[in-house]
Design an enzyme around this catalytic site. Structure first.
Site, PDB file in Angstrom:
ATOM      1  N   HIS A 281       0.824  -1.202   0.000  1.00  0.00           N
ATOM      2  CA  HIS A 281       0.000   0.000   0.000  1.00  0.00           C
ATOM      3  C   HIS A 281       0.863   1.260   0.000  1.00  0.00           C
ATOM      4  CE1 HIS A 281      -3.637  -2.342   0.501  1.00  0.00           C
ATOM      5  NE2 HIS A 281      -3.038  -3.034   1.458  1.00  0.00           N
ATOM      6  N   HIS A 282       0.211   2.404   0.000  1.00  0.00           N
ATOM      7  CA  HIS A 282       0.897   3.694  -0.005  1.00  0.00           C
ATOM      8  C   HIS A 282       0.383   4.502   1.177  1.00  0.00           C
ATOM      9  CE1 HIS A 282       2.220   7.683  -1.290  1.00  0.00           C
ATOM     10  NE2 HIS A 282       2.991   7.097  -2.195  1.00  0.00           N
TER      11      HIS A 282
END
Length: 380
Positions: free
Chosen positions: A229-230
Protein backbone atom coordinates in the site's frame (compact mmCIF):
# COMPACT_ATOMS: atom_id res chain seq x y z
CA UNK A 1 27.56 8.93 -35.65
CA UNK A 2 27.83 5.32 -36.82
CA UNK A 3 25.89 2.58 -35.11
CA UNK A 4 28.07 0.46 -32.84
CA UNK A 5 30.14 3.39 -31.59
CA UNK A 6 31.82 2.57 -28.25
CA UNK A 7 32.16 5.82 -26.25
CA UNK A 8 34.68 4.39 -23.76
CA UNK A 9 36.89 2.71 -26.36
CA UNK A 10 40.52 3.60 -25.69
CA UNK A 11 40.01 4.12 -21.95
CA UNK A 12 41.90 1.96 -19.49
CA UNK A 13 40.13 1.31 -16.19
CA UNK A 14 42.03 -0.38 -13.35
CA UNK A 15 39.82 -1.55 -10.52
CA UNK A 16 40.95 -2.90 -7.16
CA UNK A 17 37.53 -4.25 -6.37
CA UNK A 18 35.39 -6.80 -4.62
CA UNK A 19 31.74 -7.62 -3.94
CA UNK A 20 29.21 -5.52 -5.90
CA UNK A 21 29.50 -1.73 -5.87
CA UNK A 22 32.90 -1.23 -7.53
CA UNK A 23 32.67 -4.26 -9.87
CA UNK A 24 29.29 -3.11 -11.16
CA UNK A 25 30.67 0.38 -11.82
CA UNK A 26 33.71 -0.87 -13.72
CA UNK A 27 31.52 -3.32 -15.65
CA UNK A 28 29.58 -0.34 -17.03
CA UNK A 29 32.81 0.92 -18.60
CA UNK A 30 33.64 -2.53 -19.98
CA UNK A 31 30.22 -2.66 -21.65
CA UNK A 32 30.93 0.76 -23.17
CA UNK A 33 34.19 -0.37 -24.79
CA UNK A 34 36.81 0.41 -22.12
CA UNK A 35 39.55 -2.02 -21.27
CA UNK A 36 38.95 -2.99 -17.63
CA UNK A 37 41.65 -4.74 -15.61
CA UNK A 38 40.29 -6.25 -12.42
CA UNK A 39 42.86 -6.65 -9.63
CA UNK A 40 42.31 -9.73 -7.46
CA UNK A 41 44.18 -11.52 -4.71
CA UNK A 42 46.06 -14.60 -5.91
CA UNK A 43 44.38 -17.85 -4.91
CA UNK A 44 41.39 -16.08 -3.34
CA UNK A 45 40.09 -13.51 -5.76
CA UNK A 46 37.03 -11.37 -5.38
CA UNK A 47 35.01 -13.06 -2.63
CA UNK A 48 31.88 -12.54 -4.75
CA UNK A 49 33.15 -15.46 -6.84
CA UNK A 50 32.01 -17.70 -3.98
CA UNK A 51 28.69 -16.03 -3.10
CA UNK A 52 26.75 -18.85 -4.77
CA UNK A 53 26.96 -21.29 -7.67
CA UNK A 54 23.59 -20.52 -9.22
CA UNK A 55 24.72 -19.83 -12.80
CA UNK A 56 25.87 -23.23 -14.01
CA UNK A 57 28.37 -23.37 -11.17
CA UNK A 58 29.34 -19.68 -11.27
CA UNK A 59 28.22 -17.01 -8.81
CA UNK A 60 25.27 -14.92 -9.98
CA UNK A 61 26.62 -11.63 -8.59
CA UNK A 62 30.04 -12.22 -10.11
CA UNK A 63 28.70 -13.03 -13.58
CA UNK A 64 26.44 -9.98 -13.50
CA UNK A 65 29.14 -7.50 -12.44
CA UNK A 66 32.31 -8.78 -14.07
CA UNK A 67 31.75 -9.74 -17.69
CA UNK A 68 34.06 -8.20 -20.27
CA UNK A 69 36.99 -7.67 -17.88
CA UNK A 70 40.53 -9.00 -17.57
CA UNK A 71 41.60 -10.59 -14.27
CA UNK A 72 45.05 -9.85 -12.86
CA UNK A 73 46.20 -11.36 -9.58
CA UNK A 74 48.43 -9.08 -7.51
CA UNK A 75 49.72 -8.76 -3.97
CA UNK A 76 49.89 -4.97 -3.72
CA UNK A 77 51.95 -5.25 -0.52
CA UNK A 78 54.74 -6.99 -2.42
CA UNK A 79 57.22 -4.48 -3.95
CA UNK A 80 57.29 -6.07 -7.41
CA UNK A 81 53.51 -6.22 -7.68
CA UNK A 82 53.13 -2.71 -6.29
CA UNK A 83 55.55 -1.47 -8.95
CA UNK A 84 53.53 -3.28 -11.62
CA UNK A 85 50.33 -1.62 -10.41
CA UNK A 86 52.00 1.79 -10.61
CA UNK A 87 53.03 1.03 -14.20
CA UNK A 88 49.44 0.15 -14.99
CA UNK A 89 48.25 3.39 -13.43
CA UNK A 90 50.70 5.39 -15.53
CA UNK A 91 48.64 4.33 -18.55
CA UNK A 92 45.24 4.23 -16.84
CA UNK A 93 42.44 6.76 -17.17
CA UNK A 94 40.40 5.60 -14.16
CA UNK A 95 41.26 3.83 -10.92
CA UNK A 96 38.39 2.44 -8.84
CA UNK A 97 38.70 0.85 -5.42
CA UNK A 98 36.34 -0.32 -2.68
CA UNK A 99 38.65 -2.06 -0.23
CA UNK A 100 38.28 -1.66 3.52
CA UNK A 101 38.85 1.92 4.78
CA UNK A 102 42.56 2.79 4.86
CA UNK A 103 43.72 -0.35 3.02
CA UNK A 104 44.85 1.35 -0.18
CA UNK A 105 46.47 4.23 1.74
CA UNK A 106 48.53 1.80 3.80
CA UNK A 107 49.67 0.09 0.60
CA UNK A 108 50.70 3.42 -0.95
CA UNK A 109 47.79 3.74 -3.37
CA UNK A 110 45.71 6.44 -1.74
CA UNK A 111 43.79 8.57 -4.24
CA UNK A 112 45.52 11.86 -3.43
CA UNK A 113 48.95 10.24 -3.74
CA UNK A 114 48.04 8.61 -7.04
CA UNK A 115 46.70 11.80 -8.60
CA UNK A 116 49.81 13.71 -7.52
CA UNK A 117 51.92 11.04 -9.23
CA UNK A 118 49.62 10.63 -12.27
CA UNK A 119 47.95 14.02 -12.87
CA UNK A 120 45.52 12.83 -15.56
CA UNK A 121 44.30 9.88 -13.50
CA UNK A 122 40.71 9.90 -12.26
CA UNK A 123 40.27 8.07 -8.97
CA UNK A 124 37.09 6.71 -7.42
CA UNK A 125 36.78 5.55 -3.82
CA UNK A 126 33.62 3.65 -2.89
CA UNK A 127 33.19 3.25 0.87
CA UNK A 128 30.51 2.31 3.35
CA UNK A 129 30.24 5.52 5.33
CA UNK A 130 32.70 7.93 3.74
CA UNK A 131 36.27 8.82 4.67
CA UNK A 132 35.56 10.66 7.93
CA UNK A 133 33.32 10.49 10.98
CA UNK A 134 32.72 7.92 13.70
CA UNK A 135 31.45 5.31 11.24
CA UNK A 136 34.40 5.57 8.86
CA UNK A 137 35.87 2.20 9.84
CA UNK A 138 32.58 0.35 10.25
CA UNK A 139 31.93 -2.68 8.08
CA UNK A 140 29.21 -1.66 5.70
CA UNK A 141 27.47 -4.55 4.01
CA UNK A 142 24.38 -3.60 2.02
CA UNK A 143 21.91 -4.97 4.60
CA UNK A 144 23.58 -3.07 7.45
CA UNK A 145 23.43 0.21 5.53
CA UNK A 146 19.77 -0.43 4.77
CA UNK A 147 19.27 -0.74 8.53
CA UNK A 148 21.37 2.28 9.52
CA UNK A 149 19.80 4.60 6.94
CA UNK A 150 16.22 3.79 7.89
CA UNK A 151 15.42 2.10 4.58
CA UNK A 152 14.13 -1.00 6.36
CA UNK A 153 11.95 1.22 8.59
CA UNK A 154 9.85 2.34 5.62
CA UNK A 155 9.73 -1.06 3.88
CA UNK A 156 8.00 -4.31 4.66
CA UNK A 157 4.54 -4.77 6.16
CA UNK A 158 2.92 -2.95 9.10
CA UNK A 159 4.75 -3.98 12.24
CA UNK A 160 7.29 -5.94 10.23
CA UNK A 161 10.03 -3.73 8.70
CA UNK A 162 11.81 -5.47 5.86
CA UNK A 163 15.06 -5.52 3.96
CA UNK A 164 14.74 -4.64 0.29
CA UNK A 165 15.28 -7.93 -1.50
CA UNK A 166 18.17 -6.86 -3.73
CA UNK A 167 21.43 -5.08 -2.82
CA UNK A 168 20.06 -1.61 -3.49
CA UNK A 169 22.73 0.32 -1.56
CA UNK A 170 25.53 -1.43 -3.45
CA UNK A 171 23.73 -0.94 -6.75
CA UNK A 172 22.90 2.70 -6.02
CA UNK A 173 26.46 3.49 -4.94
CA UNK A 174 27.68 1.94 -8.18
CA UNK A 175 25.32 4.11 -10.23
CA UNK A 176 26.45 7.22 -8.33
CA UNK A 177 30.08 6.24 -8.97
CA UNK A 178 29.37 5.96 -12.70
CA UNK A 179 27.73 9.41 -12.69
CA UNK A 180 30.70 10.87 -10.80
CA UNK A 181 33.23 9.25 -13.13
CA UNK A 182 31.44 10.50 -16.23
CA UNK A 183 31.46 14.02 -14.78
CA UNK A 184 35.18 13.65 -14.01
CA UNK A 185 35.88 12.50 -17.59
CA UNK A 186 34.11 15.60 -18.93
CA UNK A 187 36.05 17.80 -16.51
CA UNK A 188 39.35 16.22 -17.60
CA UNK A 189 38.45 16.86 -21.21
CA UNK A 190 38.14 20.54 -20.36
CA UNK A 191 40.99 21.00 -17.87
CA UNK A 192 43.36 18.19 -18.83
CA UNK A 193 43.54 17.11 -15.19
CA UNK A 194 42.15 14.14 -13.32
CA UNK A 195 40.05 14.43 -10.17
CA UNK A 196 38.79 12.33 -7.30
CA UNK A 197 35.31 10.84 -6.95
CA UNK A 198 34.04 9.74 -3.54
CA UNK A 199 30.87 7.71 -3.07
CA UNK A 200 29.50 5.93 -0.03
CA UNK A 201 26.71 3.41 0.39
CA UNK A 202 25.33 5.40 3.33
CA UNK A 203 25.19 8.70 1.43
CA UNK A 204 23.42 6.90 -1.39
CA UNK A 205 20.77 5.47 0.92
CA UNK A 206 20.46 8.78 2.79
CA UNK A 207 19.68 10.56 -0.48
CA UNK A 208 16.88 8.09 -1.20
CA UNK A 209 15.50 8.68 2.31
CA UNK A 210 15.06 12.43 1.73
CA UNK A 211 11.25 12.37 1.55
CA UNK A 212 10.71 10.22 4.69
CA UNK A 213 13.32 12.35 6.46
CA UNK A 214 11.53 15.58 5.55
CA UNK A 215 8.27 14.11 6.83
CA UNK A 216 10.02 13.30 10.11
CA UNK A 217 11.77 16.69 10.35
CA UNK A 218 8.91 18.95 9.33
CA UNK A 219 5.68 17.00 9.80
CA UNK A 220 6.68 15.16 12.94
CA UNK A 221 6.05 11.65 11.66
CA UNK A 222 7.86 9.46 9.15
CA UNK A 223 5.96 7.08 6.85
CA UNK A 224 5.49 3.60 8.31
CA UNK A 225 5.77 0.28 6.47
CA UNK A 226 2.57 -0.38 4.54
CA UNK A 227 3.42 -3.42 2.47
CA UNK A 228 2.04 -3.02 -1.04
CA UNK A 229 0.00 0.00 0.00
CA UNK A 230 0.90 3.69 0.00
CA UNK A 231 0.82 5.92 3.10
CA UNK A 232 -1.04 8.76 1.38
CA UNK A 233 -2.87 7.21 -1.60
CA UNK A 234 -5.86 4.82 -1.72
CA UNK A 235 -6.73 2.53 -3.34
CA UNK A 236 -3.12 1.58 -3.93
CA UNK A 237 -1.90 -1.98 -3.56
CA UNK A 238 -2.25 -5.59 -4.58
CA UNK A 239 -5.58 -7.42 -4.64
CA UNK A 240 -6.27 -11.13 -5.21
CA UNK A 241 -8.29 -12.14 -8.26
CA UNK A 242 -10.83 -14.96 -8.57
CA UNK A 243 -8.28 -17.25 -10.25
CA UNK A 244 -5.60 -16.87 -7.58
CA UNK A 245 -3.53 -14.18 -9.27
CA UNK A 246 -2.79 -10.74 -7.80
CA UNK A 247 -3.10 -7.39 -9.53
CA UNK A 248 -1.87 -4.08 -8.18
CA UNK A 249 -3.63 -0.80 -8.94
CA UNK A 250 -2.79 2.83 -8.21
CA UNK A 251 -5.48 5.52 -8.24
CA UNK A 252 -3.70 8.88 -8.37
CA UNK A 253 -6.55 11.39 -8.89
CA UNK A 254 -10.31 11.91 -8.92
CA UNK A 255 -10.64 11.28 -12.66
CA UNK A 256 -9.11 7.83 -12.24
CA UNK A 257 -11.36 7.11 -9.25
CA UNK A 258 -14.40 8.08 -11.31
CA UNK A 259 -13.26 5.81 -14.16
CA UNK A 260 -12.74 2.93 -11.75
CA UNK A 261 -16.21 3.37 -10.25
CA UNK A 262 -18.08 3.76 -13.54
CA UNK A 263 -16.16 1.73 -16.12
CA UNK A 264 -14.84 -1.08 -13.93
CA UNK A 265 -17.16 -1.44 -10.93
CA UNK A 266 -20.28 -0.15 -12.70
CA UNK A 267 -21.17 1.84 -9.58
CA UNK A 268 -21.10 5.57 -10.34
CA UNK A 269 -22.74 6.37 -6.98
CA UNK A 270 -19.40 5.61 -5.28
CA UNK A 271 -17.91 8.79 -6.78
CA UNK A 272 -19.91 10.99 -4.40
CA UNK A 273 -20.15 8.57 -1.47
CA UNK A 274 -18.84 10.44 1.62
CA UNK A 275 -16.53 7.51 2.40
CA UNK A 276 -14.76 7.75 -0.97
CA UNK A 277 -15.50 11.18 -2.47
CA UNK A 278 -11.94 12.54 -2.19
CA UNK A 279 -8.38 11.30 -1.97
CA UNK A 280 -8.25 12.28 1.71
CA UNK A 281 -11.53 10.46 2.42
CA UNK A 282 -10.33 7.29 0.74
CA UNK A 283 -7.11 7.31 2.76
CA UNK A 284 -9.00 8.10 5.97
CA UNK A 285 -11.35 5.20 5.22
CA UNK A 286 -8.68 2.96 3.74
CA UNK A 287 -10.13 -0.20 5.27
CA UNK A 288 -13.48 0.37 3.55
CA UNK A 289 -11.80 1.49 0.32
CA UNK A 290 -9.60 -1.60 0.17
CA UNK A 291 -12.49 -3.90 1.10
CA UNK A 292 -14.53 -2.50 -1.77
CA UNK A 293 -11.73 -3.12 -4.30
CA UNK A 294 -10.85 -6.51 -2.83
CA UNK A 295 -14.43 -7.76 -3.08
CA UNK A 296 -14.70 -6.81 -6.73
CA UNK A 297 -11.30 -8.26 -7.67
CA UNK A 298 -12.07 -11.51 -5.82
CA UNK A 299 -15.16 -12.01 -8.00
CA UNK A 300 -13.38 -11.61 -11.36
CA UNK A 301 -10.50 -13.29 -13.17
CA UNK A 302 -7.19 -11.62 -13.87
CA UNK A 303 -7.86 -11.58 -17.62
CA UNK A 304 -11.26 -9.94 -17.20
CA UNK A 305 -9.89 -7.36 -14.76
CA UNK A 306 -6.94 -6.49 -17.01
CA UNK A 307 -9.32 -5.93 -19.94
CA UNK A 308 -11.53 -3.61 -17.91
CA UNK A 309 -8.70 -1.74 -16.19
CA UNK A 310 -6.92 -1.11 -19.47
CA UNK A 311 -10.11 0.10 -21.15
CA UNK A 312 -10.70 2.49 -18.23
CA UNK A 313 -7.08 3.80 -18.36
CA UNK A 314 -6.44 2.61 -14.81
CA UNK A 315 -2.79 2.01 -13.90
CA UNK A 316 -2.31 -1.64 -12.97
CA UNK A 317 0.36 -4.29 -12.88
CA UNK A 318 0.68 -7.96 -12.00
CA UNK A 319 2.33 -8.83 -8.71
CA UNK A 320 4.71 -11.32 -10.30
CA UNK A 321 6.89 -13.97 -8.80
CA UNK A 322 10.48 -14.11 -10.02
CA UNK A 323 9.57 -17.19 -12.06
CA UNK A 324 6.75 -15.26 -13.74
CA UNK A 325 9.00 -12.24 -14.26
CA UNK A 326 11.47 -14.56 -16.02
CA UNK A 327 8.82 -15.08 -18.72
CA UNK A 328 7.82 -11.42 -18.95
CA UNK A 329 7.34 -10.31 -22.57
CA UNK A 330 9.21 -7.03 -21.94
CA UNK A 331 12.28 -8.72 -20.43
CA UNK A 332 15.34 -8.42 -22.67
CA UNK A 333 18.07 -11.07 -22.41
CA UNK A 334 21.67 -10.98 -23.62
CA UNK A 335 23.97 -14.04 -23.68
CA UNK A 336 27.25 -14.13 -21.80
CA UNK A 337 30.08 -16.67 -21.85
CA UNK A 338 31.14 -17.96 -18.43
CA UNK A 339 34.77 -18.48 -17.51
CA UNK A 340 34.49 -22.23 -18.16
CA UNK A 341 33.05 -21.67 -21.64
CA UNK A 342 29.41 -22.36 -20.82
CA UNK A 343 26.78 -19.85 -21.86
CA UNK A 344 24.21 -18.07 -19.69
CA UNK A 345 21.92 -15.08 -20.14
CA UNK A 346 21.85 -11.72 -18.37
CA UNK A 347 19.29 -8.93 -18.44
CA UNK A 348 19.96 -6.48 -21.27
CA UNK A 349 21.49 -3.09 -20.57
CA UNK A 350 19.01 -0.78 -18.85
CA UNK A 351 20.19 2.24 -20.83
CA UNK A 352 20.35 2.29 -24.61
CA UNK A 353 21.65 4.99 -26.94
CA UNK A 354 20.87 5.78 -30.53
CA UNK A 355 24.48 4.99 -31.43
CA UNK A 356 24.37 1.57 -29.75
CA UNK A 357 24.15 -1.45 -31.96
CA UNK A 358 21.95 -4.22 -30.62
CA UNK A 359 24.17 -5.93 -28.07
CA UNK A 360 24.64 -9.47 -29.48
CA UNK A 361 26.34 -10.69 -26.31
CA UNK A 362 28.24 -9.46 -23.28
CA UNK A 363 31.98 -9.91 -22.85
CA UNK A 364 33.32 -13.09 -21.32
CA UNK A 365 33.48 -13.59 -17.54
CA UNK A 366 37.17 -13.95 -16.59
CA UNK A 367 38.61 -16.82 -14.61
CA UNK A 368 40.69 -15.86 -11.58
CA UNK A 369 44.07 -14.60 -12.81
CA UNK A 370 43.27 -15.58 -16.38
CA UNK A 371 45.12 -12.57 -17.82
CA UNK A 372 47.90 -12.26 -15.24
CA UNK A 373 50.73 -13.60 -17.39
CA UNK A 374 49.78 -11.52 -20.43
CA UNK A 375 49.36 -8.30 -18.46
CA UNK A 376 52.63 -8.81 -16.57
CA UNK A 377 54.42 -9.26 -19.87
CA UNK A 378 52.70 -6.25 -21.44
CA UNK A 379 53.58 -3.92 -18.55
CA UNK A 380 56.96 -5.42 -17.66
Amino acid sequence: MQTGFKPYEGLLVVSLEQAVAAPLASCHFAEGGARVIKIERDGVGDFARAYDSAVKGAASYFVWANHGKESLCLDIKAPEDAALLHRLLEKADIFIQNLAPGAVERAGFGSDVLRARHPRLITCDITGYGDSGDYRDMKAYDFLVQCESGLVAVNGAPGHPGRIGVSVCDIGASMNAIIGLQKALIARGITGKGSGVQVSLFDTAADWMTVPLMHSDYAGKAPQPVGLHHPSIAPYGGFATADGEMLAISIQNEREWANLCTQVFGRPELITDPLFCSAAARVRNRRDTDALVAAYFAAHSRAELEKRLRAAAIAYGAVNSVATFARHPQLRRVPVTLSDGQEAALVGRPTRHSFDADCPRFGRVPALGEHSAAIRAEFA
